[in-house]
Design a protein around this motif. Structure first.
Motif, PDB file in Angstrom:
ATOM      1  N   ILE A  25      -1.207   1.363   2.926  1.00 51.66           N
ATOM      2  CA  ILE A  25      -1.488  -0.050   2.670  1.00 51.66           C
ATOM      3  C   ILE A  25      -2.989  -0.308   2.836  1.00 51.66           C
TER       4      ILE A  25
ATOM      5  N   TYR B 130      -6.761  -2.286   0.686  1.00 51.07           N
ATOM      6  CA  TYR B 130      -7.778  -3.188   1.226  1.00 51.07           C
ATOM      7  C   TYR B 130      -9.181  -2.587   1.255  1.00 51.07           C
TER       8      TYR B 130
ATOM      9  N   LEU C 164       6.430  -2.946   2.373  1.00 49.67           N
ATOM     10  CA  LEU C 164       5.242  -3.785   2.546  1.00 49.67           C
ATOM     11  C   LEU C 164       4.619  -4.161   1.204  1.00 49.67           C
TER      12      LEU C 164
ATOM     13  N   LEU D 210       3.843  -7.896   0.913  1.00 43.68           N
ATOM     14  CA  LEU D 210       2.436  -8.295   0.901  1.00 43.68           C
ATOM     15  C   LEU D 210       1.844  -8.502  -0.489  1.00 43.68           C
ATOM     16  N   PHE D 211       2.318  -7.727  -1.456  1.00 48.39           N
ATOM     17  CA  PHE D 211       1.682  -7.731  -2.769  1.00 48.39           C
ATOM     18  C   PHE D 211       2.600  -8.214  -3.885  1.00 48.39           C
TER      19      PHE D 211
END
Length: 105
Positions: A18, A22, A73, A77-78
C-alpha cells in the motif's frame, strides 16, 4: 512464535504494498522511507520465521496474507471494485492460508 512472526511479516508486506501507492514512484521522501522500512522488516521477519517453518509454507502464507490484505485495503482505501469474483477469490486464498497452517506441524 514463528507463526506470529510470519503473520506480522505478511502484514508488513501489506504495509509496503500500500505504501508504494503513496510514494508516487519514490518521489515523496517520508512515504518512500516508510515503505522501504516495511519492506526490510517484512523480509527479515520472513527469514526468521523460515528458520523453523518449511520454506514453501512460509512463502505461500507470507504472499497470501500480503495479497489478501492488500486487496482488501485497495477496496477500502482506493475504491477498487469489490465484485463477487474478487471476494470469492480472496476467500479461497484465505482458505489456503488456513489449510497450510493446519497441515504444518
Amino acid at each position: 512464535m514463528a507463526w506470529l512472526l510470519l503473520l506480522v511479516a505478511g502484514l508488513m508486506e501489506v504495509g509496503w504494498a500500500i505504501g508504494l501507492k503513496y510514494t508516487e514512484g519514490f518521489t515523496r521522501f517520508w512515504p518512500s522511507a516508510l515503505t522501504l522500512a516495511a519492506m526490510v522488516a517484512s523480509v527479515v521477519m520472513l527469514g526468521i520465521a523460515m528458520k523453523s517453518l518449511p520454506v514453501g509454507t512460509s512463502y505461500a502464507v507470507w504472499v497470501g496474507v500480503g495479497a489478501v490484505g492488500t486487496a482488501i485495503l485497495g477496496i477500502v482505501l482506493f475504491n477498487e471494485p469489490a465484485t463477487l469474483g474478487r471476494i470469492a477469490s480472496l476467500a479461497l486464498i484465505l482458505a489456503g492460508i488456513v489449510g497450510l497452517k493446519l497441515a504444518t506441524p
